[in-house]
Design a protein around this motif. Structure first.
Motif, PDB file in Angstrom:
ATOM      1  N   LYS A 181       0.839  -1.209   0.000  1.00  0.00           N
ATOM      2  CA  LYS A 181       0.000   0.000   0.000  1.00  0.00           C
ATOM      3  C   LYS A 181       0.863   1.245   0.000  1.00  0.00           C
ATOM      4  CE  LYS A 181      -4.233  -1.693   2.192  1.00  0.00           C
ATOM      5  NZ  LYS A 181      -5.054  -1.713   3.431  1.00  0.00           N
ATOM      6  N   GLY A 182       0.500   2.180  -0.869  1.00  0.00           N
ATOM      7  CA  GLY A 182       1.240   3.428  -0.965  1.00  0.00           C
ATOM      8  C   GLY A 182       2.429   3.361  -1.896  1.00  0.00           C
ATOM      9  N   ARG A 183       2.808   2.151  -2.314  1.00  0.00           N
ATOM     10  CA  ARG A 183       3.945   1.987  -3.222  1.00  0.00           C
ATOM     11  C   ARG A 183       3.529   1.440  -4.593  1.00  0.00           C
ATOM     12  NH1 ARG A 183       7.839  -1.621  -2.126  1.00  0.00           N
ATOM     13  NH2 ARG A 183       6.469  -3.042  -0.969  1.00  0.00           N
ATOM     14  N   PHE A 184       2.537   0.571  -4.607  1.00  0.00           N
ATOM     15  CA  PHE A 184       2.089  -0.065  -5.847  1.00  0.00           C
ATOM     16  C   PHE A 184       0.712   0.466  -6.236  1.00  0.00           C
ATOM     17  CE2 PHE A 184       4.496  -4.399  -5.416  1.00  0.00           C
ATOM     18  CZ  PHE A 184       5.676  -3.706  -5.203  1.00  0.00           C
ATOM     19  N   THR A 185       0.471   0.527  -7.548  1.00  0.00           N
ATOM     20  CA  THR A 185      -0.834   0.944  -8.057  1.00  0.00           C
ATOM     21  C   THR A 185      -1.272  -0.010  -9.164  1.00  0.00           C
ATOM     22  OG1 THR A 185      -0.350   3.271  -7.588  1.00  0.00           O
ATOM     23  CG2 THR A 185      -2.165   2.809  -9.093  1.00  0.00           C
ATOM     24  N   ILE A 186      -2.452  -0.562  -9.013  1.00  0.00           N
ATOM     25  CA  ILE A 186      -3.024  -1.422 -10.049  1.00  0.00           C
ATOM     26  C   ILE A 186      -4.021  -0.602 -10.860  1.00  0.00           C
ATOM     27  CG2 ILE A 186      -4.894  -2.305  -8.569  1.00  0.00           C
ATOM     28  CD1 ILE A 186      -4.543  -5.020  -9.998  1.00  0.00           C
ATOM     29  N   SER A 187      -4.030  -0.838 -12.166  1.00  0.00           N
ATOM     30  CA  SER A 187      -4.979  -0.158 -13.044  1.00  0.00           C
ATOM     31  C   SER A 187      -5.305  -1.073 -14.213  1.00  0.00           C
ATOM     32  CB  SER A 187      -4.415   1.180 -13.525  1.00  0.00           C
ATOM     33  OG  SER A 187      -3.229   0.975 -14.277  1.00  0.00           O
ATOM     34  N   ARG A 188      -6.331  -0.711 -14.943  1.00  0.00           N
ATOM     35  CA  ARG A 188      -6.727  -1.524 -16.084  1.00  0.00           C
ATOM     36  C   ARG A 188      -7.208  -0.642 -17.222  1.00  0.00           C
ATOM     37  NH1 ARG A 188     -11.169  -5.445 -14.077  1.00  0.00           N
ATOM     38  NH2 ARG A 188     -11.380  -5.948 -16.315  1.00  0.00           N
ATOM     39  N   THR A 189      -7.019  -1.131 -18.442  1.00  0.00           N
ATOM     40  CA  THR A 189      -7.535  -0.474 -19.638  1.00  0.00           C
ATOM     41  C   THR A 189      -8.339  -1.519 -20.405  1.00  0.00           C
ATOM     42  OG1 THR A 189      -5.632   1.005 -19.757  1.00  0.00           O
ATOM     43  CG2 THR A 189      -6.966   0.775 -21.735  1.00  0.00           C
ATOM     44  N   ASN A 190      -9.647  -1.427 -20.308  1.00  0.00           N
ATOM     45  CA  ASN A 190     -10.493  -2.448 -20.932  1.00  0.00           C
ATOM     46  C   ASN A 190     -10.386  -2.428 -22.455  1.00  0.00           C
ATOM     47  OD1 ASN A 190     -11.366  -3.319 -18.427  1.00  0.00           O
ATOM     48  ND2 ASN A 190     -13.270  -2.145 -18.485  1.00  0.00           N
ATOM     49  N   ALA A 191     -10.124  -1.270 -23.022  1.00  0.00           N
ATOM     50  CA  ALA A 191     -10.056  -1.169 -24.481  1.00  0.00           C
ATOM     51  C   ALA A 191      -8.913  -2.003 -25.064  1.00  0.00           C
ATOM     52  CB  ALA A 191      -9.898   0.287 -24.895  1.00  0.00           C
ATOM     53  N   THR A 192      -7.876  -2.236 -24.262  1.00  0.00           N
ATOM     54  CA  THR A 192      -6.732  -3.011 -24.738  1.00  0.00           C
ATOM     55  C   THR A 192      -6.550  -4.320 -23.969  1.00  0.00           C
ATOM     56  OG1 THR A 192      -5.232  -1.808 -23.261  1.00  0.00           O
ATOM     57  CG2 THR A 192      -5.504  -0.963 -25.517  1.00  0.00           C
ATOM     58  N   ASN A 193      -7.548  -4.679 -23.163  1.00  0.00           N
ATOM     59  CA  ASN A 193      -7.489  -5.938 -22.395  1.00  0.00           C
ATOM     60  C   ASN A 193      -6.230  -6.038 -21.534  1.00  0.00           C
ATOM     61  OD1 ASN A 193      -9.835  -6.526 -23.744  1.00  0.00           O
ATOM     62  ND2 ASN A 193      -9.091  -8.402 -24.715  1.00  0.00           N
ATOM     63  N   THR A 194      -5.849  -4.939 -20.925  1.00  0.00           N
ATOM     64  CA  THR A 194      -4.576  -4.886 -20.205  1.00  0.00           C
ATOM     65  C   THR A 194      -4.788  -4.441 -18.754  1.00  0.00           C
ATOM     66  OG1 THR A 194      -3.460  -4.290 -22.265  1.00  0.00           O
ATOM     67  CG2 THR A 194      -2.237  -3.979 -20.219  1.00  0.00           C
ATOM     68  N   VAL A 195      -4.087  -5.118 -17.870  1.00  0.00           N
ATOM     69  CA  VAL A 195      -4.012  -4.695 -16.474  1.00  0.00           C
ATOM     70  C   VAL A 195      -2.548  -4.385 -16.155  1.00  0.00           C
ATOM     71  CG1 VAL A 195      -3.833  -7.081 -15.607  1.00  0.00           C
ATOM     72  CG2 VAL A 195      -4.632  -5.254 -14.086  1.00  0.00           C
ATOM     73  N   TYR A 196      -2.337  -3.352 -15.364  1.00  0.00           N
ATOM     74  CA  TYR A 196      -0.990  -2.873 -15.052  1.00  0.00           C
ATOM     75  C   TYR A 196      -0.749  -2.938 -13.548  1.00  0.00           C
ATOM     76  CZ  TYR A 196      -1.519  -0.717 -19.670  1.00  0.00           C
ATOM     77  OH  TYR A 196      -1.744  -0.494 -21.001  1.00  0.00           O
ATOM     78  N   LEU A 197       0.522  -3.018 -13.209  1.00  0.00           N
ATOM     79  CA  LEU A 197       0.941  -2.859 -11.823  1.00  0.00           C
ATOM     80  C   LEU A 197       2.148  -1.929 -11.821  1.00  0.00           C
ATOM     81  CD1 LEU A 197       0.363  -3.754  -8.885  1.00  0.00           C
ATOM     82  CD2 LEU A 197       2.212  -5.426  -9.172  1.00  0.00           C
ATOM     83  N   GLN A 198       1.929  -0.707 -11.370  1.00  0.00           N
ATOM     84  CA  GLN A 198       3.028   0.251 -11.213  1.00  0.00           C
ATOM     85  C   GLN A 198       3.636   0.042  -9.842  1.00  0.00           C
ATOM     86  OE1 GLN A 198       4.335   2.601 -13.410  1.00  0.00           O
ATOM     87  NE2 GLN A 198       5.899   2.850 -11.826  1.00  0.00           N
ATOM     88  N   MET A 199       4.918  -0.264  -9.813  1.00  0.00           N
ATOM     89  CA  MET A 199       5.614  -0.560  -8.561  1.00  0.00           C
ATOM     90  C   MET A 199       6.695   0.472  -8.325  1.00  0.00           C
ATOM     91  SD  MET A 199       5.912  -4.707  -8.861  1.00  0.00           S
ATOM     92  CE  MET A 199       7.099  -4.631 -10.184  1.00  0.00           C
ATOM     93  N   ASN A 200       6.554   1.226  -7.262  1.00  0.00           N
ATOM     94  CA  ASN A 200       7.523   2.253  -6.895  1.00  0.00           C
ATOM     95  C   ASN A 200       8.169   1.901  -5.558  1.00  0.00           C
ATOM     96  OD1 ASN A 200       6.731   3.761  -9.189  1.00  0.00           O
ATOM     97  ND2 ASN A 200       5.138   4.796  -8.024  1.00  0.00           N
ATOM     98  N   SER A 201       9.283   2.557  -5.287  1.00  0.00           N
ATOM     99  CA  SER A 201      10.000   2.355  -4.017  1.00  0.00           C
ATOM    100  C   SER A 201      10.206   0.866  -3.733  1.00  0.00           C
ATOM    101  CB  SER A 201       9.226   3.003  -2.870  1.00  0.00           C
ATOM    102  OG  SER A 201       9.032   4.381  -3.100  1.00  0.00           O
ATOM    103  N   LEU A 202      10.695   0.170  -4.711  1.00  0.00           N
ATOM    104  CA  LEU A 202      10.837  -1.283  -4.579  1.00  0.00           C
ATOM    105  C   LEU A 202      11.870  -1.641  -3.526  1.00  0.00           C
ATOM    106  CD1 LEU A 202      10.486  -2.158  -8.325  1.00  0.00           C
ATOM    107  CD2 LEU A 202       9.162  -3.224  -6.495  1.00  0.00           C
TER     108      LEU A 202
END
Length: 117
Positions: free
Chosen positions: A64-85
């Motif tokens: 929490k506070g470091r990672f962000t999950i998001s999705r783009t339905n138009a491209t069938n894609t889910v992302y995971l932005q990982m910061n401060s690893l």
């Protein structure tokens, strides 16, 4: 045939960032809840983050506070932005697609994230 294909893993120094992507095919992506899980050596697979078909998100306390999950339905894609690893984030990261009714549960092959100096 359902496929979940992850990409974006690699070697990163502590404090660095990575963005994982997962492209789904063979499913009606917008109907599915999507998630990222990880499995470190010698440990069980654990939840990292999920995003529902409606966009509601949930995170493990450890990210929490470091990672962000998001999705783009138009491209069938889910992302995971990982910061401060951190080194403890080192694991194979798996993409998951879940449909409640009927019950459908799919996994990708995984992508390795290695956090080390």
């Amino acid at each position: 045939q359902v496929q979940l294909v992850e990409s974006g893993g690699g070697l990163v120094q502590p404090g660095g960032s990575l963005r994982l992507s997962c492209v789904a095919s063979g499913i009606i992506f917008s109907f599915y809840d999507m998630g990222w899980y990880r499995q470190a050596p010698g440990k069980q697979r654990e939840l990292v983050a999920t995003i529902t078909s409606g966009g509601r998100t949930n995170y493990a306390d450890s990210v929490k506070g470091r990672f962000t999950i998001s999705r783009t339905n138009a491209t069938n894609t889910v992302y995971l932005q990982m910061n401060s690893l951190k080194p403890e984030d080192t694991a194979v990261y798996y993409c998951n697609a879940l449909l409640s009714r009927p019950r459908m549960n799919y996994w990708g092959e995984g992508t390795l994230v290695y956090v080390s100096s």
